[in-house]
Design an enzyme around this catalytic site. Sequence first.
Site, PDB file in Angstrom:
ATOM      1  CG  ASN A 189      17.844 -53.055  -1.934  1.00  0.00           C
ATOM      2  OD1 ASN A 189      17.279 -53.111  -0.976  1.00  0.00           O
ATOM      3  ND2 ASN A 189      19.051 -53.466  -2.233  1.00  0.00           N
TER       4      ASN A 189
ATOM      5  CB  CYS B  17      19.456 -56.302  -9.977  1.00  0.00           C
ATOM      6  SG  CYS B  17      18.038 -56.821 -10.787  1.00  0.00           S
ATOM      7  NE  ARG B  18      22.716 -51.791 -10.765  1.00  0.00           N
ATOM      8  CZ  ARG B  18      22.314 -50.631 -11.091  1.00  0.00           C
ATOM      9  NH1 ARG B  18      23.392 -50.041 -11.735  1.00  0.00           N
ATOM     10  NH2 ARG B  18      21.030 -49.833 -11.140  1.00  0.00           N
ATOM     11  CB  SER B  19      22.674 -52.655  -3.858  1.00  0.00           C
ATOM     12  OG  SER B  19      21.195 -52.693  -3.770  1.00  0.00           O
TER      13      SER B  19
ATOM     14  CG  ASP C 201      19.923 -51.353 -14.244  1.00  0.00           C
ATOM     15  OD1 ASP C 201      19.736 -52.659 -13.797  1.00  0.00           O
ATOM     16  OD2 ASP C 201      19.144 -50.556 -14.223  1.00  0.00           O
TER      17      ASP C 201
END
Length: 160
Positions: free
Chosen positions: A10, A12-14, A125
């Site tokens: 929680n 980077c991506r989301s 990722d």
Amino acid sequence: MRILMVCLGNICRSPTAEGVLRALVRQAGHESHFFIDSAGMLATHAGQAPDRRSQQAALQRGYDLSSLRARQVNVTDFQRFDWLLAMDHDNLAGLQRLCPDPAWQDKLRLFLSFAPQGGLEEVPDPYYGGVAGFEQVLDLCEAGARGILAMHARQQAEGK
Ligand code: 4NP
């Protein structure tokens, strides 16, 4: 529509997916129709702002992620959200294991299932990679967010 974006840390991506979807929803004038949040499978980064590299890449495209803070997914999320959207298959499997009610398994999807035209199922990722990975995350988050808005528009047209 209540949407929780889920990745591993929680940071980077989301949070990128959350920030991009928030921005597109605001541009569309549909803020009152959405509740958007993000969370991680791990608690390792709880309380932290998004990774500096994610923040920089996002800001270059006009998305400000600085106010977001990481948290871990918890069992109440499965009740509170309509969709829990996983960034990769591992995250999806983790959500499927955590989900406390079989009736809520339908809420669990891959985020990129909303952008099938791109041909990718997972948002890779970027944590251990270079700058290009963060740009790819943004590209994919924009595609997925546009797909979610398109679904919302279809549902509105159908009177749901
Ligand atoms: P994210 O990236 O899942 O996109 O937030 C990661 C962040 C941290 C770690 C792994 C992935 N980590 O192992 O700490």
